[in-house]
Scaffold this motif. Structure first.
Motif, PDB file in Angstrom:
ATOM      1  N   PRO A  21      -8.705 -28.339  12.096  1.00 35.71           N
ATOM      2  CA  PRO A  21      -7.940 -27.430  11.232  1.00 35.71           C
ATOM      3  C   PRO A  21      -7.136 -26.385  11.997  1.00 35.71           C
ATOM      4  N   GLY A  22      -7.226 -26.369  13.300  1.00 37.43           N
ATOM      5  CA  GLY A  22      -6.423 -25.445  14.101  1.00 37.43           C
ATOM      6  C   GLY A  22      -7.110 -24.093  14.298  1.00 37.43           C
ATOM      7  N   PHE A  23      -6.430 -23.246  15.057  1.00 39.15           N
ATOM      8  CA  PHE A  23      -6.941 -21.893  15.338  1.00 39.15           C
ATOM      9  C   PHE A  23      -5.789 -20.906  15.128  1.00 39.15           C
ATOM     10  N   GLY A  24      -5.929 -20.065  14.112  1.00 40.96           N
ATOM     11  CA  GLY A  24      -4.866 -19.116  13.779  1.00 40.96           C
ATOM     12  C   GLY A  24      -5.192 -17.710  14.259  1.00 40.96           C
ATOM     13  N   VAL A  25      -4.146 -16.931  14.433  1.00 43.03           N
ATOM     14  CA  VAL A  25      -4.340 -15.501  14.741  1.00 43.03           C
ATOM     15  C   VAL A  25      -3.650 -14.707  13.637  1.00 43.03           C
ATOM     16  N   TYR A  26      -4.437 -13.864  12.950  1.00 37.80           N
ATOM     17  CA  TYR A  26      -3.881 -13.027  11.882  1.00 37.80           C
ATOM     18  C   TYR A  26      -3.858 -11.575  12.365  1.00 37.80           C
ATOM     19  N   VAL A  27      -2.704 -10.922  12.218  1.00 32.57           N
ATOM     20  CA  VAL A  27      -2.577  -9.515  12.628  1.00 32.57           C
ATOM     21  C   VAL A  27      -2.137  -8.700  11.412  1.00 32.57           C
ATOM     22  N   HIS A  28      -2.900  -7.665  11.082  1.00 33.32           N
ATOM     23  CA  HIS A  28      -2.627  -6.900   9.856  1.00 33.32           C
ATOM     24  C   HIS A  28      -1.937  -5.571  10.159  1.00 33.32           C
ATOM     25  N   TRP A  29      -0.747  -5.388   9.554  1.00 29.16           N
ATOM     26  CA  TRP A  29      -0.062  -4.087   9.635  1.00 29.16           C
ATOM     27  C   TRP A  29      -0.321  -3.376   8.300  1.00 29.16           C
ATOM     28  N   PRO A  30      -1.019  -2.235   8.337  1.00 31.13           N
ATOM     29  CA  PRO A  30      -1.596  -1.709   7.089  1.00 31.13           C
ATOM     30  C   PRO A  30      -0.747  -0.683   6.340  1.00 31.13           C
ATOM     31  N   PHE A  31       0.536  -0.590   6.649  1.00 30.12           N
ATOM     32  CA  PHE A  31       1.352   0.457   6.019  1.00 30.12           C
ATOM     33  C   PHE A  31       2.436  -0.135   5.122  1.00 30.12           C
ATOM     34  N   CYS A  32       2.754   0.616   4.067  1.00 30.51           N
ATOM     35  CA  CYS A  32       3.851   0.251   3.163  1.00 30.51           C
ATOM     36  C   CYS A  32       4.658   1.507   2.865  1.00 30.51           C
ATOM     37  N   ALA A  33       5.909   1.320   2.448  1.00 28.50           N
ATOM     38  CA  ALA A  33       6.753   2.468   2.088  1.00 28.50           C
ATOM     39  C   ALA A  33       6.286   3.082   0.766  1.00 28.50           C
ATOM     40  N   ALA A  34       5.734   2.257  -0.113  1.00 23.21           N
ATOM     41  CA  ALA A  34       5.174   2.748  -1.386  1.00 23.21           C
ATOM     42  C   ALA A  34       4.095   1.771  -1.808  1.00 23.21           C
ATOM     43  N   LYS A  35       3.168   2.248  -2.633  1.00 25.29           N
ATOM     44  CA  LYS A  35       2.088   1.347  -3.061  1.00 25.29           C
ATOM     45  C   LYS A  35       2.457   0.738  -4.417  1.00 25.29           C
ATOM     46  N   CYS A  36       2.481  -0.567  -4.493  1.00 28.40           N
ATOM     47  CA  CYS A  36       2.810  -1.230  -5.755  1.00 28.40           C
ATOM     48  C   CYS A  36       1.609  -1.114  -6.702  1.00 28.40           C
ATOM     49  N   PRO A  37       1.861  -0.919  -7.996  1.00 27.33           N
ATOM     50  CA  PRO A  37       0.771  -0.594  -8.924  1.00 27.33           C
ATOM     51  C   PRO A  37      -0.210  -1.732  -9.205  1.00 27.33           C
ATOM     52  N   TYR A  38       0.112  -2.957  -8.748  1.00 22.47           N
ATOM     53  CA  TYR A  38      -0.775  -4.104  -8.984  1.00 22.47           C
ATOM     54  C   TYR A  38      -1.580  -4.464  -7.738  1.00 22.47           C
ATOM     55  N   CYS A  39      -1.284  -3.821  -6.607  1.00 23.81           N
ATOM     56  CA  CYS A  39      -1.729  -4.352  -5.308  1.00 23.81           C
ATOM     57  C   CYS A  39      -3.042  -3.729  -4.839  1.00 23.81           C
ATOM     58  N   ASP A  40      -4.000  -4.577  -4.466  1.00 23.64           N
ATOM     59  CA  ASP A  40      -5.246  -4.041  -3.886  1.00 23.64           C
ATOM     60  C   ASP A  40      -5.434  -4.509  -2.436  1.00 23.64           C
ATOM     61  N   PHE A  41      -4.331  -4.891  -1.813  1.00 27.01           N
ATOM     62  CA  PHE A  41      -4.399  -5.231  -0.378  1.00 27.01           C
ATOM     63  C   PHE A  41      -4.649  -3.955   0.430  1.00 27.01           C
ATOM     64  N   ASN A  42      -5.061  -4.119   1.673  1.00 26.02           N
ATOM     65  CA  ASN A  42      -5.306  -2.942   2.513  1.00 26.02           C
ATOM     66  C   ASN A  42      -3.966  -2.389   3.002  1.00 26.02           C
ATOM     67  N   SER A  43      -3.339  -1.596   2.144  1.00 30.05           N
ATOM     68  CA  SER A  43      -2.026  -1.038   2.493  1.00 30.05           C
ATOM     69  C   SER A  43      -2.009   0.447   2.153  1.00 30.05           C
ATOM     70  N   HIS A  44      -1.427   1.213   3.035  1.00 31.59           N
ATOM     71  CA  HIS A  44      -1.465   2.679   2.926  1.00 31.59           C
ATOM     72  C   HIS A  44      -0.064   3.247   3.119  1.00 31.59           C
ATOM     73  N   VAL A  45       0.177   4.342   2.401  1.00 34.61           N
ATOM     74  CA  VAL A  45       1.473   5.019   2.537  1.00 34.61           C
ATOM     75  C   VAL A  45       1.234   6.289   3.357  1.00 34.61           C
ATOM     76  N   ARG A  46       2.037   6.475   4.393  1.00 37.83           N
ATOM     77  CA  ARG A  46       1.917   7.682   5.224  1.00 37.83           C
ATOM     78  C   ARG A  46       3.262   8.379   5.244  1.00 37.83           C
ATOM     79  N   HIS A  47       3.241   9.703   5.064  1.00 42.44           N
ATOM     80  CA  HIS A  47       4.525  10.409   5.000  1.00 42.44           C
ATOM     81  C   HIS A  47       4.988  10.905   6.356  1.00 42.44           C
ATOM     82  N   GLN A  48       4.118  10.799   7.348  1.00 39.99           N
ATOM     83  CA  GLN A  48       4.580  11.128   8.700  1.00 39.99           C
ATOM     84  C   GLN A  48       4.794   9.824   9.481  1.00 39.99           C
ATOM     85  N   ALA A  49       5.568   9.931  10.568  1.00 43.53           N
ATOM     86  CA  ALA A  49       5.880   8.719  11.342  1.00 43.53           C
ATOM     87  C   ALA A  49       4.594   8.110  11.923  1.00 43.53           C
ATOM     88  N   ILE A  50       4.566   6.785  11.972  1.00 38.78           N
ATOM     89  CA  ILE A  50       3.414   6.076  12.568  1.00 38.78           C
ATOM     90  C   ILE A  50       3.664   5.975  14.073  1.00 38.78           C
TER      91      ILE A  50
END
Ligand SMILES: C[S@@+](CC[C@H](N)C(=O)[O-])C[C@H]1O[C@@H](n2cnc3c(N)ncnc32)[C@H](O)[C@@H]1O
Ligand code: SF4
Length: 399
Positions: A21-50
């Motif tokens: 089945p192969g070997f995958g690498v998943y990399v998670h970037w946890p920031f979004c510009a805004a949080k969508c009202p339906y979404c429960d993914f690990n995503s965060h909005v930060r008002h200062q620069a990352i």
């Protein structure tokens, strides 16, 4: 067999299941510009620069740590997911790619996917991602009418989405986009024509998700209060069936519950998940499955980005879980994943893991009721009727 005659049979996957089945690498970037009202993914909005160089260094350290856990492997796909990875600077993506190539064997030309939001699209960044090695873009289009995009809390409109699709087609060899259907009040006719329009913009892959009301999201509160009414079971089933019919007719059948591709364009990375292969999960809130000396481990990392960063800086990883899965747990996971696929579950592998056969009475019942079908002696899959009640079928068959 030519590609067209295979449509609907599930036999035309480019990467047929040949036991690896192969070997995958998943990399998670946890920031979004805004949080969508339906979404429960690990995503965060930060008002200062990352501080992206700081994150890039932490990714490098966690990749090296995961390499220690996995041992030497050949990577078959890389997936940059989120959150909104298209908020990353191309240099951050380049640093991640270098880290992965420094840790494992990464053959030329493997699938490297990045998720992108149409609102964070600039041609220059897209070219930068391409130069960093991304060869497949997955765009979160979600809807092709402005009213529904607004309802979904998206920052883009249809014009932005079409511009992003055009640009992605120009720059990346492969691309897919996501739509969310079963929206409040959506009729089969309206969805069918939106989907046909989407297919006219698509290259060879689409992800089509039914709107799910996730606990803890603003939509959940509205739904509970009766202020957001989603299609009922019958209407959802009708929308799902229309999705299957329209995509099949247009040569993009489902190869998994929500994923559709022209034969040969299936996501290699997603197939690794559903065929229950190993994958390293890097970044805040990433999950992984790693096998070492015959033992399979489930890994999970700290979800809060700043805490993950501190953990990695202190100990080279943000792991909060690394638990060995016993054979029954692995068999359950294989079943859960395999029945999502049109190619179905590999029964021999399931038997090897569990040390037994599926309960013959339960299997017989589900076969007789038309929820399951056998593909020869060694594979079992859900019928279209079974796909509609997949959770119940899995619960019935599981250990
Ligand atoms: C984690 S998002 C990442 C993509 C990108 N951030 C975006 O939203 O454009 C992956 C996909 O999951 C789908 N999704 C997320 N929450 C959902 C929900 N509650 N119901 C249905 N689909 C959902 C959306 O289609 C989204 O594009
Ligand atoms: S942009 Fe994507 S990941 Fe971010 S909140 Fe919206 S759906 Fe979730």
């Amino acid at each position: 067999m030519n590609a067209r005659s295979a449509i609907g049979t599930g036999e035309a996957i480019t990467f047929p299941d040949q036991g690896d089945p192969g070997f995958g690498v998943y990399v998670h970037w946890p920031f979004c510009a805004a949080k969508c009202p339906y979404c429960d993914f690990n995503s965060h909005v930060r008002h200062q620069a990352i501080d992206q160089p700081r994150f890039a260094e932490a990714f490098r350290r966690e990749v090296a740590h995961m390499r220690g856990l996995s041992g030497p492997r050949t990577v078959t796909s890389i997936f940059l997911g989120g959150g909104t990875p298209s908020l990353m600077d191309p240099a951050t993506v380049g640093a991640i790619m270098d880290a992965v190539a420094g840790a494992w064997h990464v053959p030329d030309g493997i699938e490297v996917t990045m998720e992108a939001n149409p609102s964070s699209v600039e041609a220059e960044r897209f070219r930068g991602y391409r130069a960093a090695g991304v060869n497949r873009l997955s765009l979160g289009v979600q809807a092709l009418n402005d009213r529904d995009l607004k309802f979904l809390g998206r920052l883009h409109d249809v014009a932005d989405a079409l511009k992003a699709i055009r640009l992605a087609r120009e720059i990346f060899p492969r691309m897919s986009f996501d739509l969310i259907y079963a929206r409040p009040g959506q009729t089969v006719e309206a969805w069918t024509s939106e989907l046909e329009e989407a297919i006219s913009y698509a290259v060879d892959h689409l992800s089509l998700y039914q709107l799910t009301i996730e606990e803890g999201t603003p939509f959940y509160g509205l739904h509970k209060a009766g202020k957001l009414v989603v299609p009922d079971g019958d209407q959802s089933a009708a929308l799902y069936e229309a999705t299957q019919a329209v995509t099949e007719l247009n040569g993009m059948p489902a190869y998994e519950v929500s994923n559709h591709a022209r034969p040969g364009a299936e996501s290699r990375h997603n197939l690794t998940y559903w065929r229950y292969g190993d994958y390293a999960g890097i970044g805040p809130g990433a999950h992984g499955r790693l096998t070492r000396e015959g033992h399979k481990f489930a890994t999970a990392t700290e979800k809060l980005p700043e805490r993950w960063l501190e953990m990695v800086e202190a100990q080279n990883n943000g792991l909060i879980e690394s638990a060995e899965l016993d054979h029954d747990e692995q068999a359950d996971e294989l079943l859960l994943m395999g029945l999502r696929l049109r190619e179905g579950l590999d029964l021999v592998r399931w038997q090897q893991l569990s040390g037994r056969d599926l309960d013959p009475m339960r299997e017989r019942f589900l076969l007789d009721e038309g929820f399951l079908e056998r593909l020869g002696n060694s594979r079992l899959r859900c019928t279209p009727a079974g796909m509609l009640v997949l959770d119940a079928v899995v619960a019935d068959l599981a250990c």
